[in-house]
Design a protein around this motif. Structure first.
Motif, PDB file in Angstrom:
ATOM      1  N   CYS A 261      17.869  -9.425 -10.041  1.00 20.28           N
ATOM      2  CA  CYS A 261      17.602  -8.545 -11.179  1.00 20.28           C
ATOM      3  C   CYS A 261      17.234  -7.129 -10.774  1.00 20.28           C
ATOM      4  CB  CYS A 261      16.538  -9.151 -12.088  1.00 20.28           C
ATOM      5  SG  CYS A 261      14.887  -9.282 -11.380  1.00 20.28           S
ATOM      6  N   ARG A 262      16.618  -6.933  -9.615  1.00 19.81           N
ATOM      7  CA  ARG A 262      16.254  -5.572  -9.222  1.00 19.81           C
ATOM      8  C   ARG A 262      17.481  -4.701  -9.028  1.00 19.81           C
ATOM      9  NH1 ARG A 262      14.909  -9.183  -5.095  1.00 19.81           N
ATOM     10  NH2 ARG A 262      15.652  -8.765  -2.976  1.00 19.81           N
ATOM     11  N   ALA A 263      18.579  -5.291  -8.555  1.00 17.96           N
ATOM     12  CA  ALA A 263      19.825  -4.542  -8.398  1.00 17.96           C
ATOM     13  C   ALA A 263      20.510  -4.347  -9.747  1.00 17.96           C
ATOM     14  CB  ALA A 263      20.757  -5.272  -7.434  1.00 17.96           C
ATOM     15  N   GLN A 264      20.522  -5.392 -10.571  1.00 14.68           N
ATOM     16  CA  GLN A 264      21.162  -5.263 -11.882  1.00 14.68           C
ATOM     17  C   GLN A 264      20.465  -4.223 -12.750  1.00 14.68           C
ATOM     18  OE1 GLN A 264      22.534  -8.857 -13.977  1.00 14.68           O
ATOM     19  NE2 GLN A 264      21.843 -10.030 -12.211  1.00 14.68           N
ATOM     20  N   GLN A 265      19.123  -4.202 -12.722  1.00 11.86           N
ATOM     21  CA  GLN A 265      18.378  -3.215 -13.508  1.00 11.86           C
ATOM     22  C   GLN A 265      18.696  -1.794 -13.059  1.00 11.86           C
ATOM     23  OE1 GLN A 265      14.465  -4.780 -12.708  1.00 11.86           O
ATOM     24  NE2 GLN A 265      14.366  -5.891 -14.647  1.00 11.86           N
ATOM     25  N   THR A 266      18.838  -1.611 -11.757  1.00  7.08           N
ATOM     26  CA  THR A 266      19.184  -0.291 -11.213  1.00  7.08           C
ATOM     27  C   THR A 266      20.599   0.100 -11.639  1.00  7.08           C
ATOM     28  OG1 THR A 266      17.745  -0.701  -9.300  1.00  7.08           O
ATOM     29  CG2 THR A 266      19.374   1.058  -9.094  1.00  7.08           C
ATOM     30  N   ALA A 267      21.530  -0.838 -11.551  1.00  9.60           N
ATOM     31  CA  ALA A 267      22.909  -0.559 -11.939  1.00  9.60           C
ATOM     32  C   ALA A 267      23.017  -0.203 -13.416  1.00  9.60           C
ATOM     33  CB  ALA A 267      23.796  -1.761 -11.622  1.00  9.60           C
ATOM     34  N   GLU A 268      22.237  -0.867 -14.254  1.00  5.18           N
ATOM     35  CA  GLU A 268      22.297  -0.596 -15.693  1.00  5.18           C
ATOM     36  C   GLU A 268      21.856   0.833 -16.009  1.00  5.18           C
ATOM     37  OE1 GLU A 268      23.629  -2.182 -18.018  1.00  5.18           O
ATOM     38  OE2 GLU A 268      23.955  -4.183 -17.168  1.00  5.18           O
ATOM     39  N   ALA A 269      20.938   1.370 -15.205  1.00  7.05           N
ATOM     40  CA  ALA A 269      20.506   2.754 -15.424  1.00  7.05           C
ATOM     41  C   ALA A 269      21.663   3.725 -15.212  1.00  7.05           C
ATOM     42  CB  ALA A 269      19.347   3.103 -14.492  1.00  7.05           C
ATOM     43  N   VAL A 270      22.536   3.409 -14.270  1.00  8.59           N
ATOM     44  CA  VAL A 270      23.725   4.237 -14.049  1.00  8.59           C
ATOM     45  C   VAL A 270      24.751   3.981 -15.147  1.00  8.59           C
ATOM     46  CG1 VAL A 270      25.601   4.778 -12.445  1.00  8.59           C
ATOM     47  CG2 VAL A 270      23.327   4.197 -11.554  1.00  8.59           C
ATOM     48  N   ALA A 271      24.932   2.715 -15.486  1.00  9.71           N
ATOM     49  CA  ALA A 271      25.973   2.346 -16.442  1.00  9.71           C
ATOM     50  C   ALA A 271      25.717   2.924 -17.833  1.00  9.71           C
ATOM     51  CB  ALA A 271      26.085   0.831 -16.534  1.00  9.71           C
ATOM     52  N   THR A 272      24.447   3.119 -18.186  1.00 14.89           N
ATOM     53  CA  THR A 272      24.153   3.661 -19.514  1.00 14.89           C
ATOM     54  C   THR A 272      24.686   5.087 -19.680  1.00 14.89           C
ATOM     55  OG1 THR A 272      21.958   4.398 -18.783  1.00 14.89           O
ATOM     56  CG2 THR A 272      22.092   2.243 -19.849  1.00 14.89           C
ATOM     57  N   LEU A 273      24.953   5.766 -18.575  1.00 18.25           N
ATOM     58  CA  LEU A 273      25.486   7.127 -18.641  1.00 18.25           C
ATOM     59  C   LEU A 273      27.014   7.157 -18.536  1.00 18.25           C
ATOM     60  CD1 LEU A 273      22.915   8.993 -16.363  1.00 18.25           C
ATOM     61  CD2 LEU A 273      22.827   8.600 -18.829  1.00 18.25           C
ATOM     62  N   THR A 274      27.610   5.980 -18.469  1.00 21.32           N
ATOM     63  CA  THR A 274      29.072   5.884 -18.371  1.00 21.32           C
ATOM     64  C   THR A 274      29.558   4.863 -19.397  1.00 21.32           C
ATOM     65  OG1 THR A 274      29.158   4.008 -16.828  1.00 21.32           O
ATOM     66  CG2 THR A 274      28.818   6.202 -15.872  1.00 21.32           C
ATOM     67  N   ASN A 275      30.843   4.675 -19.446  1.00 21.13           N
ATOM     68  CA  ASN A 275      31.422   3.622 -20.280  1.00 21.13           C
ATOM     69  C   ASN A 275      31.796   2.403 -19.445  1.00 21.13           C
ATOM     70  OD1 ASN A 275      31.327   5.049 -22.772  1.00 21.13           O
ATOM     71  ND2 ASN A 275      33.124   6.248 -22.119  1.00 21.13           N
ATOM     72  N   LEU A 276      31.201   2.314 -18.262  1.00 23.86           N
ATOM     73  CA  LEU A 276      31.568   1.249 -17.347  1.00 23.86           C
ATOM     74  C   LEU A 276      30.664   0.029 -17.516  1.00 23.86           C
ATOM     75  CD1 LEU A 276      32.044   3.339 -14.070  1.00 23.86           C
ATOM     76  CD2 LEU A 276      33.845   2.469 -15.581  1.00 23.86           C
ATOM     77  N   PRO A 277      31.233  -1.166 -17.513  1.00 30.61           N
ATOM     78  CA  PRO A 277      30.405  -2.371 -17.480  1.00 30.61           C
ATOM     79  C   PRO A 277      29.873  -2.585 -16.068  1.00 30.61           C
ATOM     80  CG  PRO A 277      32.703  -2.978 -17.342  1.00 30.61           C
ATOM     81  CD  PRO A 277      32.674  -1.478 -17.521  1.00 30.61           C
ATOM     82  N   VAL A 278      28.834  -3.392 -15.944  1.00 37.08           N
ATOM     83  CA  VAL A 278      28.306  -3.758 -14.632  1.00 37.08           C
ATOM     84  C   VAL A 278      28.783  -5.157 -14.285  1.00 37.08           C
ATOM     85  CG1 VAL A 278      26.245  -4.198 -13.241  1.00 37.08           C
ATOM     86  CG2 VAL A 278      26.272  -2.294 -14.873  1.00 37.08           C
ATOM     87  N   GLY A 279      29.615  -5.253 -13.261  1.00 32.65           N
ATOM     88  CA  GLY A 279      29.985  -6.557 -12.744  1.00 32.65           C
ATOM     89  C   GLY A 279      28.852  -7.100 -11.885  1.00 32.65           C
ATOM     90  N   VAL A 280      28.729  -8.402 -11.816  1.00 27.58           N
ATOM     91  CA  VAL A 280      27.660  -9.033 -11.041  1.00 27.58           C
ATOM     92  C   VAL A 280      28.285  -9.977 -10.024  1.00 27.58           C
ATOM     93  CG1 VAL A 280      25.641 -10.544 -11.141  1.00 27.58           C
ATOM     94  CG2 VAL A 280      26.034  -8.867 -12.958  1.00 27.58           C
ATOM     95  N   ASP A 281      27.837  -9.861  -8.783  1.00 21.11           N
ATOM     96  CA  ASP A 281      28.417 -10.693  -7.725  1.00 21.11           C
ATOM     97  C   ASP A 281      27.319 -11.148  -6.769  1.00 21.11           C
ATOM     98  OD1 ASP A 281      29.937 -11.671  -5.428  1.00 21.11           O
ATOM     99  OD2 ASP A 281      31.659 -10.675  -6.348  1.00 21.11           O
TER     100      ASP A 281
END
Length: 215
Positions: free
Chosen positions: A59-79
């Motif tokens: 979750c620490r990585a996903q939460q960080t990625a979501e902060a970037v994604a909110t400024l784009t139209n990109l979804p966050v893939g999870v692996d």
């Protein structure tokens, strides 16, 4: 091969990072400080124009990625393959506790071969192999710029592997600071290092062992 630029971003700070406690696969969320770091860093990552964002399943990585994604139209893939090094018996311990009980093993893991590992944990080589598989799959797609939001140990191993550094030198790469990143670009078919440990504060110089892979 479609990828031309690869951005490897470390997650924001957690309370365990602040305490220098080895998280490994433990799913520790961002602290208030870490969430603020992610929000502050996000515009700089957006400026690098990623076309795809993939985060570790922790979750620490996903939460960080979501902060970037909110400024784009990109979804966050999870692996799951992008998650941090399994720290084995060291997971949950502080750095000082691990050093006190396993001084030789700690020194070998921090300074020598990519094949050294914490007791019962993963080596840098093993972590890099699983993370590199994500890169290879992206490379077979359509994106030319990818952002991977992951962990310090994963970034060290993956950087060493993609740059084809001698495996006995991977331990010379310092840990990446919270919400800092590495940028690689491809030239003449090979990955080249563009920036390492870059962030809003410029290049971060670690104080001794403060930045430890595995967190």
């Amino acid at each position: 091969m479609t990828l031309e630029h690869l951005i490897l971003m470390r997650h924001g700070e957690t309370t365990w990072n602040r305490a220098q406690r080895l998280q490994g696969h433990r799913d520790i969320p961002l602290s208030d400080v870490g969430r603020a770091q992610a929000v502050d860093a996000a515009p700089s990552l957006v400026a690098l124009r990623p076309e795809v964002i993939v985060a570790s399943d922790l979750c620490r990585a996903q939460q960080t990625a979501e902060a970037v994604a909110t400024l784009t139209n990109l979804p966050v893939g999870v692996d799951r393959r992008l998650r941090e090094t399994s720290m084995g018996k060291w997971e949950g311990l502080t750095r000082d506790e691990a050093i006190a009980d396993w001084p030789k093993e700690w020194n070998a893991w921090r300074t020598t071969s990519a094949h050294a590992s914490p007791p019962g944990g993963e080596s840098r080589w093993q972590v890099a192999a699983r993370a590199a598989a994500v890169v290879y799959e992206l490379d077979a797609g359509n994106a030319s710029r990818a952002l991977l939001v992951t962990h310090g140990g994963t970034i060290v191993g993956l950087t060493g592997r993609l740059l084809v550094l001698p495996e006995d030198s991977w331990g010379t790469l310092v840990g990446v600071g919270n919400c800092h990143w590495v940028v690689l670009h491809r030239y003449a078919g090979a990955w080249r290092l563009h920036s390492y440990n870059a962030g809003l504060g410029g290049l971060v110089l670690p104080k001794g062992e403060d930045q430890v892979a595995g967190t």
